[in-house]
Design an enzyme around this catalytic site. Sequence first.
Site, PDB file in Angstrom:
ATOM      1  CD  GLU A  54      -2.003  -3.866   6.736  1.00 15.15           C
ATOM      2  OE1 GLU A  54      -2.452  -4.677   7.581  1.00 15.15           O
ATOM      3  OE2 GLU A  54      -1.798  -2.680   6.995  1.00 15.15           O
ATOM      4  CB  CYS A  91       2.430  -4.299   7.224  1.00 17.67           C
ATOM      5  SG  CYS A  91       1.482  -5.456   8.245  1.00 17.67           S
TER       6      CYS A  91
END
Length: 132
Positions: A54, A91
């Site tokens: 990500e 993330c």
Amino acid sequence: MNNKQFEACQKQVNLSYSPYSNYKVAAAVLLKDGSIITGMNIENASYPLSICAERVALFRTYASGYKKDDIVSLMVYSNRTDSYPYPCGACRQVMSELMDLESDVIVVNESKKEDVLKVKDLLPFAFTKENL
Ligand code: THU
């Protein structure tokens, strides 16, 4: 599900560098101009230096000159059929900074079943620039 975004993940996951976990993840940012920017997890023998798919995809997006207003969604993909790559806490914090809080994060695996969540729901009470 956006097929172009899914297929970009299926292709990118082959570049996952994950010799320690053997857990392969890919991510794909869909942009309003129709383009897609991908990333995959890249691990390190010094384990904490590893980075998730990500963040690679989001950092590549910004490094290419795009900003949060250009982003439609972020897809996170695992080539497994038995588990889903729900984003880690680090993330989620980066998504809260680099994506609009209302935009979608699509968690999907090879079985093509998806879970769609908004950034604001993945990390409620996020620490943001408003807190500084
Ligand atoms: N990983 C990701 O890239 N994204 C996720 O959403 C979950 C975890 C990576 C980090 C590490 O390389 C491997 O998966 C196992 O934790």
